[in-house]
Design an enzyme around this catalytic site. Sequence first.
Site: not given
Ligand code: 5GP
Length: 111
Positions: A84, A90, A97-98
């Site tokens: 994302n 999103g 991150h992947l």
């Molecule tokens: P994005 O929405 O930016 O593509 O994905 C971010 C992801 O990071 C989400 O799926 C969310 O659940 C995960 N995430 C956010 N904070 C943490 C955290 O403190 N630890 C872990 N393991 N995952 C996290």
Amino acid sequence: MTIFKKIIDKEVPADIVFEDDKCLAFRDVNPQAPTHVLVIPKKEIASLATAADEDSHLLGHLLSVTRRLAGELGLENGFRVVINSGAEGGQTVDHLHLHLIGGRGLNWPPG
Ligand code: 5GP
């Protein structure tokens, strides 16, 4: 500083499944499928949109690690890799991150 940088620095705990000098992989805290792992570079790159051409080797490394993890985590029936990027993409954490997602049938198109 993002939460992912704190995970890299081991200031915040995570369920780490792989680590090398360039990247870290850990289970998503809010999994969207039986297997949901995040693969991140240790270098602080905010998003795919802001990655530089010089990061190409690192980006390839992240994909190779993700492919290996898919095998090691038993996703032989298939999996999805998602990046994302930006608000409309999103993205909620501003550290590249992947998402490696698998272990169930996945629908297309995404929401
Ligand atoms: P994005 O929405 O930016 O593509 O994905 C971010 C992801 O990071 C989400 O799926 C969310 O659940 C995960 N995430 C956010 N904070 C943490 C955290 O403190 N630890 C872990 N393991 N995952 C996290």
